[in-house]
Design an enzyme around this catalytic site. Structure first.
Site, PDB file in Angstrom:
ATOM      1  N   LYS A 285     -17.388 -27.046 -18.856  1.00  0.00           N
ATOM      2  CA  LYS A 285     -15.801 -26.353 -18.411  1.00  0.00           C
ATOM      3  C   LYS A 285     -14.875 -26.054 -19.278  1.00  0.00           C
ATOM      4  O   LYS A 285     -14.171 -24.976 -19.809  1.00  0.00           O
ATOM      5  CB  LYS A 285     -15.026 -27.771 -18.256  1.00  0.00           C
TER       6      LYS A 285
ATOM      7  N   GLY B 298     -11.471 -25.979  -1.910  1.00  0.00           N
ATOM      8  CA  GLY B 298     -11.567 -26.949  -2.240  1.00  0.00           C
ATOM      9  C   GLY B 298     -10.489 -28.069  -1.982  1.00  0.00           C
ATOM     10  O   GLY B 298      -9.186 -27.299  -1.557  1.00  0.00           O
TER      11      GLY B 298
ATOM     12  N   TYR C 127     -20.299 -32.298 -18.429  1.00  0.00           N
ATOM     13  CA  TYR C 127     -19.437 -31.447 -17.282  1.00  0.00           C
ATOM     14  C   TYR C 127     -18.300 -31.203 -18.308  1.00  0.00           C
ATOM     15  O   TYR C 127     -17.739 -29.568 -18.230  1.00  0.00           O
ATOM     16  CB  TYR C 127     -18.641 -32.392 -16.354  1.00  0.00           C
TER      17      TYR C 127
ATOM     18  N   ASP D  84     -18.918 -15.660  -4.135  1.00  0.00           N
ATOM     19  CA  ASP D  84     -19.944 -16.092  -5.110  1.00  0.00           C
ATOM     20  C   ASP D  84     -19.957 -16.071  -6.429  1.00  0.00           C
ATOM     21  O   ASP D  84     -19.875 -15.158  -6.889  1.00  0.00           O
ATOM     22  CB  ASP D  84     -21.904 -16.244  -4.374  1.00  0.00           C
TER      23      ASP D  84
HETATM   24  N1  LIG Z   1     -10.691 -33.775  -8.970  1.00  0.00           N
HETATM   25  C1  LIG Z   1     -10.895 -34.301 -10.692  1.00  0.00           C
HETATM   26  O1  LIG Z   1     -10.592 -34.680 -10.530  1.00  0.00           O
HETATM   27  C2  LIG Z   1     -10.152 -32.760 -11.826  1.00  0.00           C
HETATM   28  C3  LIG Z   1      -9.828 -33.269 -12.511  1.00  0.00           C
HETATM   29  C4  LIG Z   1      -9.773 -32.102 -14.014  1.00  0.00           C
HETATM   30  C5  LIG Z   1      -9.622 -31.395 -13.471  1.00  0.00           C
HETATM   31  N2  LIG Z   1     -10.524 -30.268 -11.934  1.00  0.00           N
HETATM   32  C6  LIG Z   1     -10.462 -29.085 -11.883  1.00  0.00           C
HETATM   33  O2  LIG Z   1      -9.630 -28.840 -11.110  1.00  0.00           O
HETATM   34  C7  LIG Z   1     -10.501 -27.865 -10.290  1.00  0.00           C
HETATM   35  C8  LIG Z   1     -10.219 -28.171  -8.414  1.00  0.00           C
HETATM   36  O3  LIG Z   1     -11.299 -29.061  -8.618  1.00  0.00           O
HETATM   37  P1  LIG Z   1     -11.065 -29.679  -7.219  1.00  0.00           P
HETATM   38  O4  LIG Z   1     -11.393 -30.875  -7.408  1.00  0.00           O
HETATM   39  O5  LIG Z   1     -10.297 -29.137  -6.276  1.00  0.00           O
HETATM   40  O6  LIG Z   1     -12.609 -29.173  -6.850  1.00  0.00           O
HETATM   41  P2  LIG Z   1     -13.776 -28.797  -4.979  1.00  0.00           P
HETATM   42  O7  LIG Z   1     -13.374 -29.907  -4.320  1.00  0.00           O
HETATM   43  O8  LIG Z   1     -14.813 -29.754  -5.412  1.00  0.00           O
HETATM   44  O9  LIG Z   1     -13.346 -27.424  -4.873  1.00  0.00           O
HETATM   45  C9  LIG Z   1     -14.338 -26.619  -5.591  1.00  0.00           C
HETATM   46  C10 LIG Z   1     -14.562 -25.577  -5.111  1.00  0.00           C
HETATM   47  O10 LIG Z   1     -15.720 -24.610  -5.979  1.00  0.00           O
HETATM   48  C11 LIG Z   1     -15.832 -23.702  -4.738  1.00  0.00           C
HETATM   49  N3  LIG Z   1     -17.830 -23.190  -5.336  1.00  0.00           N
HETATM   50  C12 LIG Z   1     -18.430 -24.250  -6.170  1.00  0.00           C
HETATM   51  N4  LIG Z   1     -19.460 -22.771  -6.685  1.00  0.00           N
HETATM   52  C13 LIG Z   1     -19.071 -22.162  -6.663  1.00  0.00           C
HETATM   53  C14 LIG Z   1     -19.259 -20.908  -6.763  1.00  0.00           C
HETATM   54  N5  LIG Z   1     -20.470 -20.703  -7.741  1.00  0.00           N
HETATM   55  N6  LIG Z   1     -18.606 -19.878  -6.168  1.00  0.00           N
HETATM   56  C15 LIG Z   1     -17.561 -19.925  -5.992  1.00  0.00           C
HETATM   57  N7  LIG Z   1     -16.637 -21.036  -5.662  1.00  0.00           N
HETATM   58  C16 LIG Z   1     -17.982 -22.063  -5.506  1.00  0.00           C
HETATM   59  C17 LIG Z   1     -16.788 -24.977  -3.725  1.00  0.00           C
HETATM   60  O11 LIG Z   1     -17.158 -24.442  -3.004  1.00  0.00           O
HETATM   61  P3  LIG Z   1     -18.216 -25.118  -1.730  1.00  0.00           P
HETATM   62  O12 LIG Z   1     -17.148 -26.033  -0.626  1.00  0.00           O
HETATM   63  O13 LIG Z   1     -19.076 -23.927  -1.418  1.00  0.00           O
HETATM   64  O14 LIG Z   1     -19.259 -26.333  -3.135  1.00  0.00           O
HETATM   65  C18 LIG Z   1     -15.800 -26.029  -3.424  1.00  0.00           C
HETATM   66  O15 LIG Z   1     -14.156 -24.881  -2.775  1.00  0.00           O
HETATM   67  C19 LIG Z   1     -11.591 -27.804 -11.163  1.00  0.00           C
HETATM   68  O16 LIG Z   1     -11.283 -26.560 -11.741  1.00  0.00           O
HETATM   69  C20 LIG Z   1     -11.733 -29.026 -11.461  1.00  0.00           C
HETATM   70  O17 LIG Z   1     -12.993 -28.539 -12.043  1.00  0.00           O
HETATM   71  C21 LIG Z   1      -9.742 -31.202 -11.210  1.00  0.00           C
END
Ligand SMILES: NC(=O)c1ccc[n+]([C@@H]2O[C@H](COP(=O)([O-])OP(=O)(O)OC[C@H]3O[C@@H](n4cnc5c(N)ncnc54)[C@H](OP(=O)(O)O)[C@@H]3O)[C@@H](O)[C@H]2O)c1
Length: 294
Positions: free
Chosen positions: A135, A10, A131, A42
């Site tokens: 979380k 991710g 969401y 997973d």
């Molecule tokens: N993006 C933001 O603005 C933001 C803000 C605040 C907090 N966060 C938090 O920061 C963290 C990282 O976010 P990100 O933006 O980097 O997310 P991201 O790019 O959407 O990546 C999420 C990852 O989780 C994997 N995933 C989803 N379901 C899964 C499962 N059942 N088992 C194993 N892996 C799984 C996805 O794999 P696939 O590629 O296979 O789907 C992807 O690699 C998360 O906890 C998010 O809640 C994000």
């Protein structure tokens, strides 16, 4: 040391793995499905989570995997709960069995945004939507299941080279539209995943249990952030302010987002740890890394 990363493919996970490797630690990349260089995990599969953590025996897990489709969670909450709550619970349970630390990444969406000063780690959470609620459930399950060996890191408005993100979207829109409408009544702290990755690995190296707010220094609205992105890219396209309600109506978004989600980084200060760079510096660092065609 040995660090296992969930969601390693991710946006945040990719930068976390790079930072772990850069510091000379062993990194175990995990993700769904089969992929070269990745251990298949997973996180919703309880037995697999326990087996994998036991077999790989990391010192620490940095848990970046999440269901991040905010509008999708609002329309169909179950998959979000399955990944964000059950998945986090599985990892906490597995970490407990294996004697491993767990760093769970969480979000500013656990807050309702009604404050007008930055949220500390001691403020009461009150998510506005599915969401944030899923979380928050993950946070609670980690705390209850792994007392004394977890860190919850709340962050906000992430952008990184390896993902779909706001700066890429604004640059694309600025190229094709006569003007770019952007929400001006939501305020937060845009955070570069590379800066957050460094801090997550600092915590893995020197763990102390608790909840941490880690985001860029400074605050802005999405509108101000977009203006900084177009100015840095040399675009003439004007950015025009719209309200969150106008955005929701125009893009059929069911999600209520916190109007103010700036976080105070009290726990870092209490530990004597540095803050992240200001979001404007973080944006400049990010843009220097972005390929010309993005
Ligand atoms: N993006 C933001 O603005 C933001 C803000 C605040 C907090 N966060 C938090 O920061 C963290 C990282 O976010 P990100 O933006 O980097 O997310 P991201 O790019 O959407 O990546 C999420 C990852 O989780 C994997 N995933 C989803 N379901 C899964 C499962 N059942 N088992 C194993 N892996 C799984 C996805 O794999 P696939 O590629 O296979 O789907 C992807 O690699 C998360 O906890 C998010 O809640 C994000």
């Amino acid at each position: 040391m040995k660090i296992l990363v969930t969601g390693a493919g991710g946006m945040l996970g990719t930068d976390v793995c790079a930072e772990i490797a850069r510091r000379g630690h062993d990194v175990i990349r995990t993700g769904r499905g089969e992929r070269d260089g990745f251990v298949s995990l997973d996180i919703t599969d309880t037995r697999k989570a326990v087996e994998t953590i036991r077999r790989e025996a990391p010192d620490t897990i940095i848990h970046c995997a999440a269901w991040t489709d905010v509008d999708g969670a609002e329309r169909t909450p179950d998959p979000a709960y399955r990944v964000n709550a059950l998945g986090s619970w599985n990892l906490a349970h597995a970490a407990g069995e294996a004697g491993t630390w767990l760093i769970g990444v969480s979000t500013d969406f656990v807050f309702d945004g009604k404050k007008i000063t930055p949220y500390t780690e001691f403020d009461v959470t009150n998510p506005l939507g599915a969401y944030g609620a899923s979380k928050q459930a993950g946070e609670v399950l980690i705390r209850e299941t792994l007392p004394g060996r977890h860190m919850i890191v709340r962050t906000s408005w992430l952008f990184g080279v390896h993902g779909k993100n706001f700066p890429y979207t604004i640059r694309r829109l600025a190229e094709k539209l006569p003007e770019v409408p952007v929400v001006s009544d939501q305020v937060g702290s845009p955070t570069h995943t590379r800066d957050l990755a460094r801090k997550l690995v600092d915590l893995a190296e020197d763990p102390l249990p608790g909840t941490y707010h880690i985001a860029s220094a400074g605050e802005c609205s999405w509108f101000e952030f977009a203006q900084a992105i177009t100015a840095a890219g040399g675009f003439d396209t004007p950015v025009v302010p719209i309200t969150a309600q106008m955005y929701a109506d125009r893009f059929n978004s069911p999600t209520k987002r916190p109007a103010y989600s700036v976080m105070d980084h009290l726990a870092l200060r209490m530990r004597g740890m540095d803050d992240l760079p200001h979001w404007r510096d973080a944006l400049a660092d990010f843009l220097a890394l972005v390929p010309a065609d993005r």
